[in-house]
Each structure stands twice: as structure tokens, then as C-alpha cells.
Design an enzyme around this catalytic site. Structure first.
Site, short mmCIF file in Angstrom:
data_model
loop_
_atom_site.label_atom_id
_atom_site.label_comp_id
_atom_site.label_asym_id
_atom_site.label_seq_id
_atom_site.Cartn_x
_atom_site.Cartn_y
_atom_site.Cartn_z
CE1 TYR A 135 -3.33 -2.80 0.41
CE2 TYR A 135 -4.56 -1.06 1.50
CZ TYR A 135 -4.53 -2.29 0.91
OH TYR A 135 -5.67 -3.03 0.81
CE LYS A 185 2.77 -16.89 -4.60
NZ LYS A 185 2.21 -18.26 -4.67
CG ASP A 218 -0.36 -19.84 -3.00
OD1 ASP A 218 0.31 -19.81 -1.95
OD2 ASP A 218 0.11 -20.21 -4.09
CG ASP A 242 -7.81 -5.36 2.07
OD1 ASP A 242 -8.72 -5.01 2.85
OD2 ASP A 242 -7.93 -5.34 0.83
CG ASP A 246 -13.27 -8.29 2.71
OD1 ASP A 246 -13.07 -7.59 3.74
OD2 ASP A 246 -13.89 -7.87 1.71
C1 IPM Z 1 -10.12 -2.04 4.54
C2 IPM Z 1 -10.39 -1.42 3.19
C3 IPM Z 1 -9.27 -0.48 2.78
C4 IPM Z 1 -7.99 -1.28 2.77
C5 IPM Z 1 -9.52 0.21 1.44
C6 IPM Z 1 -10.73 1.09 1.49
C7 IPM Z 1 -8.32 0.96 0.95
O1 IPM Z 1 -10.61 -2.41 2.25
O2 IPM Z 1 -9.97 -1.28 5.52
O3 IPM Z 1 -10.07 -3.26 4.62
O4 IPM Z 1 -7.72 -2.00 1.80
O5 IPM Z 1 -7.25 -1.21 3.75
MN MN Z 2 -10.65 -4.42 3.05
#
Ligand code: IPM
Ligand code: MN
Ligand code: NAD
Length: 350
Positions: A135, A185, A218, A242, A246
Site C-alpha cells: 500500500y 509469498k 495461496d 486486507d 474479508d
Molecule cells: C479495509 C479497506 C481499505 C484497505 C480500502 C478502502 C483501501 O478495504 O480497511 O479493509 O484496503 O485497507
Molecule cells: Mn478491506
């Protein structure tokens, strides 16, 4: 009476909707425990940008710095590019305030269905590096709009950056099952990620009681689905953390339950607390977002403010409402509204 001055940025979409409920829950806890929260509402976000041409005012960072913590909803709007919203508020905040620890718990609550057939008991913490890695805003474009257009996006891994997030993960593991899984990775990304691996091995030497495991991302994605109950503390780079959070959110039922803390452990700057999810434009304004991710993020904020009893009170209320299954929002298969869920949590506390 303990007092905490909190900057509130509801932001865009469902951000303000879920934050409002989390604040009601905190105030209910405050009433019980004689804690006073001074909520300083800051109207920053896409609407503010449309009105003023900037996502936050010129003195915005100085304003934020004067708070004990920042409580954040979400940012991002279909009609404003993420290069404006995310890149001028959320990501700079994590860097400017050196919030290098992004803590994201993965926990399967009783009463919540995992999409997995046999999930087992899921209870692990993800420590995501939050200030550098993939990032880092390093790169550029050449020959824009031409056939030769070229984009460079450079990841930045520093020994200090790897060391401090990996060390934070080991410290957390010392209070848990004493297993850290480091995710990289390095079979493909042979500079930054091999540095990360080297640092992980070095840090592990300082924690002889903790087992260090290493997984390629992976394979880690597979194991988050195949055997999520085997993780204790996971540490990963900014991008991998990140994506994996999710995934862990869905494996534990919904992104509507996934909380996160962006911590500056040295307390030089305010830390920031926000749900893992975004502004969810597809359901914004409908009053159906699950506020529990924001509520559980508020519990992480209370942990950081050393209001541990209050934090536990919030987590108990969430556990009660989820196991009761009477007030269930749409993301968990029911039809309760955001406010219904807030009401149920406030009642559980009261
Ligand atoms: C999160 C979000 C952010 C990230 C985005 C909005 C840049 O997805 O906080 O998980 O990737 O950190
Ligand atoms: Mn995110
Ligand atoms: P998102 O997390 O906003 O939504 C993904 C899906 O999850 C959608 O279907 C949404 O309805 C659902 N969802 C999210 N939160 C929910 C909740 N509390 N209850 C029920 N359902 C929920 O991700 P996206 O659609 O990729 O991103 C939308 C915008 O948000 C983008 O501009 C993105 O950059 C931004 N974003 C911001 C943050 C942040 O501010 N921390 C985090 C992630 C994404």
C-alpha cells in the site's frame, strides 16, 4: 468519572448508520459504568468533498490529533473516485498517525452460521501491517494515455516495519495459544517477502515459548476455508491482511460482524477503530446494514482506552443477541433493521 474525547467520522454510505448504533451502545455502557464519551462529530467524507473540494479541512489532522481515539464508519462513494476518498483520508490517517497494527479478530459466534459445513471453533486474530508494504504510495505513470502507457507500483518492506508488526503478533500470541502464523509469498516476491520471513525468524528467537509457522498466501487462503479453527494469531502484510480478513469475515458468518482496530501502540497519536467493511453503496440508506461490526470495533476502542469492563460488556451483549436469534439482520438471514439490532444490544446492556 472517566472521560474520553472521541472523534467521530461516520463517512459515507452505511458508515453513519452503523456508527450511530455503536455510539448508542457505548453510551449505554457509559451510563452503567460512569464513563463519559464526548463524541465530536466531524462531517468529513464524500459530501464534504463535493461541497468544499477537499475530503477534510486544512487543519483536519491537527483536529484529529486532539482526541483520545477516532471512531470511523466507512469512506467511499460511487460518484467520487476512491483516489480522492480513500487516498486522502483513510490511508493517510493510518500512516500519519503511525497506526501500524491493524488488528482484525476472526471469531465464529454461537448462533451464527458459517458457510462451512464443519467450521469447528473459529477464534483467531489477524495482525495486518498497516503503514507500508503493497500500500506504500510509491510509483508513477509514464506516457499516460499513449500506447506505451506504463504504471509502476512499488511495494515497500522495511526491517523496522516488518519487525514491529511481527513483534506485536508474538506479544498477542503470548496471551493466547502461543502460535503465530506468518503469511507471505516469498516464493514469488523474492525481495520484500524474504525480508519479512527473515525478520519473522529473528523475532521468533525472542519468544521461545511461541511456535512460528509460515504459510504462503495461496495456501493460507485454502486453510482459512479448510481448517480455520487451527489458527491462533496470523500476521500478514498490508494487502494480504486486507484480502484474508474479508475471507475470515465470511467464514465466520458475515462482514457485518468483522471488527478492526488501527493501533498506534506507542500512543503518540490517536488510534482509529472501524469495521472491516466499506460504505456498502448497494444497501446504503435502506437501514438494513448490520451494525455489529461497528459495535465490536467500539469494543476494541474501549480495550484501547483501558475500559476493559465496558469492552467485555459490549461483547457479551453481542453474544447474547446473536445466540438469542430473535433480532437477526439480513446479512445473517433475518429481517431486522440496523436500529432493531441497536435496540436489542442496548436492551442487552441495560
Ligand atoms: C479495509 C479497506 C481499505 C484497505 C480500502 C478502502 C483501501 O478495504 O480497511 O479493509 O484496503 O485497507
Ligand atoms: Mn478491506
Ligand atoms: P463493502 O464492504 O462496502 O461491501 C461489500 C458487500 O458487503 C456489499 O454487498 C455490502 O452490502 C455488504 N456489506 C458490507 N457491510 C455490511 C454490513 N454492515 N451489513 C450488511 N452487509 C454489509 O465493499 P465494496 O462494495 O467493495 O466497497 C464500497 C466502497 O467502500 C468502496 O468505495 C471502497 O473503496 C470502500 N471501502 C471503504 C472501507 C473503509 O472505509 N474502511 C473499507 C472497505 C471498502
Amino acid at each position: 468519572m472517566a472521560k474520553h474525547r472521541i472523534a467521530v467520522i461516520g463517512g459515507d454510505g452505511i458508515g453513519p448508520e452503523v456508527i450511530a448504533e455503536a455510539i448508542r451502545v457505548c453510551d449505554a455502557v457509559g451510563k452503567k459504568l460512569s464513563i463519559q464519551f464526548d463524541w465530536n462529530y466531524l462531517p468529513w467524507g464524500s459530501d464534504f468533498y463535493k461541497q468544499t473540494g477537499a475530503i477534510l479541512p486544512k487543519d483536519g489532522w491537527d483536529v484529529l490529533r486532539q482526541h483520545d481515539a477516532i471512531f470511523f464508519g466507512a469512506i467511499g462513494s460511487p460518484d467520487v473516485p476512491d483516489t480522492v476518498t480513500v487516498h486522502h483520508l483513510l490511508l493517510p490517517m493510518r500512516r500519519k498517525f503511525d497506526q501500524y497494527v491493524n488488528l482484525r479478530p476472526a471469531y465464529l459466534f454461537d448462533g451464527v452460521d458459517s458457510p462451512l459445513k464443519n467450521p469447528g471453533k473459529i477464534d483467531f486474530l489477524v495482525y495486518r501491517e498497516n503503514t507500508e508494504g503493497e500500500y506504500a504510495p510509491v510509483g508513477g505513470k509514464l506516457y499516460e494515455g499513449m500506447a506505451a502507457e506504463t504504471a509502476l507500483q512499488t511495494a515497500v518492506f522495511t526491517r523496522r516495519g516488518c519487525d514491529r508488526i511481527i513483534r506485536a503478533a508474538f506479544e498477542a500470541a503470548m496471551k493466547r495459544k502461543k502460535v503465530v502464523t506468518s503469511i507471505t509469498k516469498s516464493n514469488a516476491l523474492v525481495y520484500g517477502m524474504t525480508l519479512w520471513d527473515e525478520v519473522a525468524l529473528a523475532v521468533a528467537k525472542d519468544y521461545p515459548e511461541v511456535t512460528l509457522k509460515s504459510l504462503l498466501v495461496d495456501a493460507a487462503a485454502m486453510d482459512f476455508v479448510r481448517k480455520p479453527s487451527t489458527f491462533d494469531v496470523v500476521v500478514a502484510s498490508n494487502l494480504f491482511g486486507d484480502i484474508l480478513t474479508d475471507l475470515s469475515a465470511m467464514v465466520t458468518g458475515s462482514v457485518g460482524l468483522a471488527s478492526s482496530a488501527n493501533i498506534n501502540p506507542e500512543r503518540t497519536y490517536p488510534s482509529m477503530f472501524e469495521p472491516v467493511h466499506g460504505s456498502a453503496p448497494d444497501i446504503a440508506g435502506k437501514g438494513i446494514a448490520n451494525p455489529m461490526a461497528a459495535v465490536l470495533s467500539a469494543a476494541l476502542m474501549l480495550d484501547h482506552l483501558q475500559e476493559t469492563t465496558g469492552a467485555e460488556m459490549i461483547r457479551s451483549a453481542v453474544k447474547l443477541v446473536l445466540s438469542d436469534k430473535k433480532v437477526v439482520p439480513p446479512d445473517l438471514g433475518g429481517s431486522a433493521t440496523t436500529i432493531d439490532v441497536g435496540n436489542a444490544l442496548v436492551a442487552a446492556i441495560g
